[in-house]
Design a protein around this motif. Sequence first.
Motif, PDB file in Angstrom:
ATOM      1  N   ALA A   1     -43.629 -12.941 -19.781  1.00 48.25           N
ATOM      2  CA  ALA A   1     -43.030 -12.891 -18.437  1.00 48.25           C
ATOM      3  C   ALA A   1     -42.700 -11.456 -18.032  1.00 48.25           C
ATOM      4  CB  ALA A   1     -41.775 -13.761 -18.399  1.00 48.25           C
TER       5      ALA A   1
ATOM      6  N   ARG B   1     -45.631  -9.097 -16.838  1.00 48.00           N
ATOM      7  CA  ARG B   1     -46.194  -9.231 -15.493  1.00 48.00           C
ATOM      8  C   ARG B   1     -45.564  -8.240 -14.505  1.00 48.00           C
ATOM      9  NH1 ARG B   1     -44.804 -14.958 -16.241  1.00 48.00           N
ATOM     10  NH2 ARG B   1     -46.496 -15.979 -17.381  1.00 48.00           N
TER      11      ARG B   1
ATOM     12  N   SER C   1     -34.928 -15.958 -11.305  1.00 54.20           N
ATOM     13  CA  SER C   1     -36.275 -16.500 -11.150  1.00 54.20           C
ATOM     14  C   SER C   1     -37.099 -16.252 -12.408  1.00 54.20           C
ATOM     15  CB  SER C   1     -36.964 -15.863  -9.937  1.00 54.20           C
ATOM     16  OG  SER C   1     -36.275 -16.206  -8.746  1.00 54.20           O
ATOM     17  N   LEU C   2     -36.981 -15.045 -12.969  1.00 54.55           N
ATOM     18  CA  LEU C   2     -37.678 -14.740 -14.207  1.00 54.55           C
ATOM     19  C   LEU C   2     -37.208 -15.657 -15.330  1.00 54.55           C
ATOM     20  CD1 LEU C   2     -39.487 -12.231 -15.615  1.00 54.55           C
ATOM     21  CD2 LEU C   2     -37.268 -11.901 -16.694  1.00 54.55           C
TER      22      LEU C   2
ATOM     23  N   GLN D   1     -35.843 -18.529 -15.020  1.00 59.61           N
ATOM     24  CA  GLN D   1     -36.257 -19.901 -14.724  1.00 59.61           C
ATOM     25  C   GLN D   1     -37.694 -20.137 -15.166  1.00 59.61           C
ATOM     26  OE1 GLN D   1     -35.893 -20.987 -10.575  1.00 59.61           O
ATOM     27  NE2 GLN D   1     -35.413 -23.098 -11.081  1.00 59.61           N
ATOM     28  N   ASP D   2     -38.559 -19.130 -14.968  1.00 62.68           N
ATOM     29  CA  ASP D   2     -39.951 -19.244 -15.415  1.00 62.68           C
ATOM     30  C   ASP D   2     -40.017 -19.385 -16.936  1.00 62.68           C
ATOM     31  OD1 ASP D   2     -40.911 -19.061 -12.845  1.00 62.68           O
ATOM     32  OD2 ASP D   2     -41.359 -16.918 -12.964  1.00 62.68           O
TER      33      ASP D   2
ATOM     34  N   LEU E   1     -38.504 -22.775 -18.017  1.00 64.50           N
ATOM     35  CA  LEU E   1     -39.409 -23.877 -17.689  1.00 64.50           C
ATOM     36  C   LEU E   1     -40.528 -23.976 -18.719  1.00 64.50           C
ATOM     37  CD1 LEU E   1     -40.297 -26.120 -15.797  1.00 64.50           C
ATOM     38  CD2 LEU E   1     -41.492 -24.411 -14.418  1.00 64.50           C
ATOM     39  N   GLU E   2     -41.078 -22.829 -19.114  1.00 58.53           N
ATOM     40  CA  GLU E   2     -42.121 -22.825 -20.144  1.00 58.53           C
ATOM     41  C   GLU E   2     -41.572 -23.366 -21.465  1.00 58.53           C
ATOM     42  OE1 GLU E   2     -45.348 -21.921 -20.219  1.00 58.53           O
ATOM     43  OE2 GLU E   2     -45.607 -21.258 -18.148  1.00 58.53           O
TER      44      GLU E   2
ATOM     45  N   LYS F   1     -45.652 -28.777 -13.940  1.00 58.77           N
ATOM     46  CA  LYS F   1     -44.876 -27.542 -13.818  1.00 58.77           C
ATOM     47  C   LYS F   1     -44.307 -27.332 -12.412  1.00 58.77           C
ATOM     48  CE  LYS F   1     -44.995 -22.630 -15.015  1.00 58.77           C
ATOM     49  NZ  LYS F   1     -45.818 -21.543 -15.624  1.00 58.77           N
TER      50      LYS F   1
ATOM     51  N   VAL G   1     -40.169 -27.596 -10.961  1.00 61.04           N
ATOM     52  CA  VAL G   1     -39.520 -26.544 -10.161  1.00 61.04           C
ATOM     53  C   VAL G   1     -39.014 -27.129  -8.851  1.00 61.04           C
ATOM     54  CG1 VAL G   1     -39.871 -24.372  -8.934  1.00 61.04           C
ATOM     55  CG2 VAL G   1     -40.877 -24.697 -11.201  1.00 61.04           C
TER      56      VAL G   1
ATOM     57  N   HIS H   1     -32.944 -26.678 -18.476  1.00 58.04           N
ATOM     58  CA  HIS H   1     -33.721 -25.697 -17.727  1.00 58.04           C
ATOM     59  C   HIS H   1     -32.844 -24.896 -16.769  1.00 58.04           C
ATOM     60  CE1 HIS H   1     -36.525 -23.969 -14.961  1.00 58.04           C
ATOM     61  NE2 HIS H   1     -36.419 -24.925 -14.059  1.00 58.04           N
TER      62      HIS H   1
ATOM     63  N   ALA I   1     -31.291 -20.924 -17.569  1.00 54.68           N
ATOM     64  CA  ALA I   1     -31.788 -19.869 -16.684  1.00 54.68           C
ATOM     65  C   ALA I   1     -30.632 -19.125 -16.016  1.00 54.68           C
ATOM     66  CB  ALA I   1     -32.713 -20.468 -15.620  1.00 54.68           C
TER      67      ALA I   1
END
Length: 449
Positions: free
Chosen positions: A126, A129, A140-141, A143-144, A147-148, A167, A171, A265, A269
Amino acid sequence: MPTTKLPDGPRSPKWLQKLHYTFQPLDYMAKAGAQYGDVFNAPVIGKHPAILFVSHPVGLQTLFATDNQKIVSPPNQLLQPILGDRSIFVLEGTRHRRERKLLLPPFHRERMGTYGQLIRELTITAMGRLQPGEVFLARSLAQDISLEVILRVVFGLTEGDRFATLKPLLVQFADCFQKPLVASALFFPALQTDWGPRSPWGYVQSVRQQMRAVLYAEIRDRRQQDTTDKTDILSLLIAARDEANQPMTDAELYDELVTLLLAGHETTASAIAWALYCLHQTPTCREKLQTELATLGPDPDPLAIVQQPYLAAVCNETLRLYPIAVLTVPREVREPVDLMGYHLEPGTRLYGCIYLTHRRPDLYPNPDAFNPDRFLVRQFTPYEFLPFGGGGRRCIGEALAQFELKLVVATIIANYHLSLASPTPEVPKRRGVTLAPGNGVPLIFQGSV
């Protein structure tokens, strides 16, 4: 002698108090706590004869340790519309004990090592990127990443059509509850009306039905597979058997998976984002953590990382200052009981007020300051520090949540240079029944260490 008179509380009309608590929960609790003390009447959730918020450790000990026949954990009606009728948050009595016993083994600390390297790799991917100078939202990062972790660790999905379909649905479902009208519907059940997919509650139900179809298909397929060597939580739950040698039904599995999604999740986050915010607001704390992590070398063992004392103190102080859930799950008086000088009659609802307990100056001097050292010089009891609740309803995912929080924060702080992108202080904002950083914690990516 205990008095039969109930504790005092705010005098404004109940509907006005409920609005205040729905849209400004911290302000409501801070003002009521300052005026009415350690136990106060707060008629803001449901329609019970009395609803008390308790923030004193002695009162919390009564709440968590009292004989089950006197104070019990009723169904959580606030979460029932989201999580379903079979979620561990909703069940009570023997059904709750059975479900908890089935759910606990996959979350034992000895299993955490299986997930450690994956969490570090997902974090590095993550962060990879980002470009130098890029502004990004820490929440947001996080959360990504979270979630993974949920998709791989809980659901056991890594790729394929079902992964790609599920996925974005997860969200969408989680993000539903940041909308004010949807969040309000949890506290005002009359708003839980489906007027079609374009209406607020209808949209929630539409996303939920799509998610339901995908998860039920995955459960059915997984039951046909050999899961002997699988370590994901869904496979472990499918293999689990209760004392009567009965497995969990598809409906039970579905509701528990949705529970783990939202409870694991969203909350993790937000905690990661708050930790990064606090560390970049207090550079001395960030530098102290970097020094500690540097002693582990360039490619440390995840289990060695999570054992670092200052890292644990940073994460605990984050959860103290910004608890994701501000209240424990409810308790209800079933037989007359004494609490903090009050004699409570059956029907009284009790909530441990995590937020006010964590801000007590007698426990935490200068409580509004971020000071991880306080967790190095004192060990707090479960009635003084309770970010995951307490008693028989303590969060079953605590070990995984703390493990993920520590690993993600440590990996980012040890390997990347970041800075705050805005001088505007972050303030907590309601996301359903939890609180998250209102602006998402904007950070600037400066590059790798």
